[in-house]
Design an enzyme around this catalytic site. Structure first.
Site, mmCIF file in Angstrom:
data_model
loop_
_atom_site.group_PDB
_atom_site.id
_atom_site.type_symbol
_atom_site.label_atom_id
_atom_site.label_comp_id
_atom_site.label_asym_id
_atom_site.label_seq_id
_atom_site.Cartn_x
_atom_site.Cartn_y
_atom_site.Cartn_z
ATOM 1 C CG ASP A 121 -0.005 -0.092 2.523
ATOM 2 O OD1 ASP A 121 0.262 -1.228 2.957
ATOM 3 O OD2 ASP A 121 0.456 0.946 3.042
ATOM 4 C CG ASP A 135 1.504 4.964 5.704
ATOM 5 O OD1 ASP A 135 0.914 4.077 6.349
ATOM 6 O OD2 ASP A 135 1.999 5.962 6.238
HETATM 7 N N1 LIG Z 1 1.210 1.361 5.766
HETATM 8 C C1 LIG Z 1 1.697 0.502 6.652
HETATM 9 N N2 LIG Z 1 2.112 0.941 7.867
HETATM 10 C C2 LIG Z 1 2.615 0.064 8.756
HETATM 11 N N3 LIG Z 1 2.729 -1.250 8.545
HETATM 12 C C3 LIG Z 1 2.324 -1.720 7.356
HETATM 13 N N4 LIG Z 1 2.339 -2.965 6.857
HETATM 14 C C4 LIG Z 1 1.824 -2.907 5.620
HETATM 15 N N5 LIG Z 1 1.485 -1.636 5.297
HETATM 16 C C5 LIG Z 1 1.798 -0.878 6.369
#
Ligand SMILES: Nc1ncnc2[nH]cnc12
Ligand SMILES: CSC[C@H]1O[C@H](OP(=O)(O)O)[C@H](O)[C@@H]1O
Length: 295
Positions: free
Chosen positions: A213, A215
């Site tokens: 992703d 974030d």
């Molecule tokens: N955006 C994110 N922040 C923290 N841990 C994660 N693991 C996968 N995506 C994450």
């Protein structure tokens, strides 16, 4: 002195979505007891084309343990007791960069540790040690992982800084922007203190950070949710399992492992004098630091 003639035993720490590895023969799940407490789960022992493998699901099978409650010391101590020499950490991460897209693997080479509620060292009162974390991952293992991942057809970025947050909540936008301004590349919740403890245990350690992703900083993407992560995770996990099958023979054939600096991390790290060392610490550290304590 290093463990120059040690036969490699590969430990895989499986993160979110990776609760087993495929293709193992002589498979057995076994509990390994550690003086540091309970591991996340039993360890899965087996062989991959003649190479000994040990797998540990970081959050336990079924994903029961949150990042802050993982007993990282027990996990690393148990892998060491099981004879593991080389650890590959497989981890889901968010991307802090436009060019690191979901589905890509990042072989990170630096960490910023922002965790604060975890036991971070095997050493404590009665036996004090300070290992170097200047170069926190094993570049030799990184080389093998890079080749194996490319052979698998995975898009790979070599190098990058992984920001380790405490969690379990995801970051605020201000935090995500702060980490971007620090030039961090990916973000997750688990690789510290795991990497520090692997170094103290003189294990070669490398991370495959699988991007799931963006974030919450990216204007054209929704803020991260578990649902969005899981959608990408399943393909990432399949790719990780294929990569592991290809990396095992490469590590098996590597005759240079014995000279790896990771394997002698404790050589000049102990500062407590031999006569002052607490007997109970010597006992607790028999696996992690036995090489330097027994001579
Ligand atoms: N955006 C994110 N922040 C923290 N841990 C994660 N693991 C996968 N995506 C994450
Ligand atoms: C399920 S999303 C958040 C979770 O995933 C990552 O864990 P791991 O490194 O074990 O794959 C992240 O660090 C969080 O713990």
């Amino acid at each position: 002195m290093t463990n120059s003639n040690q036969t490699p035993v590969i430990g895989i720490i499986g993160g979110s979505g990776v609760y087993d590895i495929e293709g193992l023969t002589n498979k057995r799940w076994e509990r390994v007891h550690s003086p540091f407490g309970e591991t996340s789960d039993e360890l899965l022992f087996g062989e991959l084309d003649g190479q000994q493998m040990v797998f540990l699901p970081r959050h336990g099978r079924g994903h029961l343990i949150p990042p802050s409650e993982i007993n990282f010391r027990a996990n690393i101590d148990a892998l060491k007791r099981a004879g593991v020499t080389d650890v590959i950490s497989v981890s889901a991460v968010g991307s802090l960069r436009e060019n690191l897209r979901p589905g890509m693997f990042v072989i990170v080479d630096q960490f910023i540790d922002r965790t604060f509620a975890r036991e971070k060292s095997f050493f404590s009162t009665g036996l004090v040690a300070h290992v170097s974390m200047a170069h926190p991952v094993c570049s030799r293992l990184g080389d093998h992982i890079e080749v194996a991942a490319r052979e698998t057809g995975i898009e790979v970025a070599r190098g990058g800084t992984y920001l380790v947050m405490e969690g379990p909540q995801f970051s605020s936008l201000a935090e995500s922007e702060l980490y971007r301004s620090w030039n961090c590349d990916v973000i997750g919740m688990t690789n510290m203190p795991e990497a520090k403890l692997a170094r103290e245990a003189e294990l070669c350690y490398a991370t495959v950070a699988m991007v799931t992703d963006f974030d919450c900083w990216h204007p054209n993407h929704d803020d991260v949710t578990v649902e969005a992560i899981v959608k990408v995770l399943l393909t990432n996990a399949d790719n990780a399992r294929s990569m592991v099958r290809k990396v095992a023979p490469r590590i098996h054939a590597d005759a240079t492992a014995g000279t790896c600096a990771c394997r002698s991390a404790l050589e000049h790290a102990l500062i407590t004098g031999p006569d002052a060392r607490a007997p109970e610490m010597l006992k607790r550290l028999d696996a992690v630091a036995g090489r330097v304590l027994r001579r």
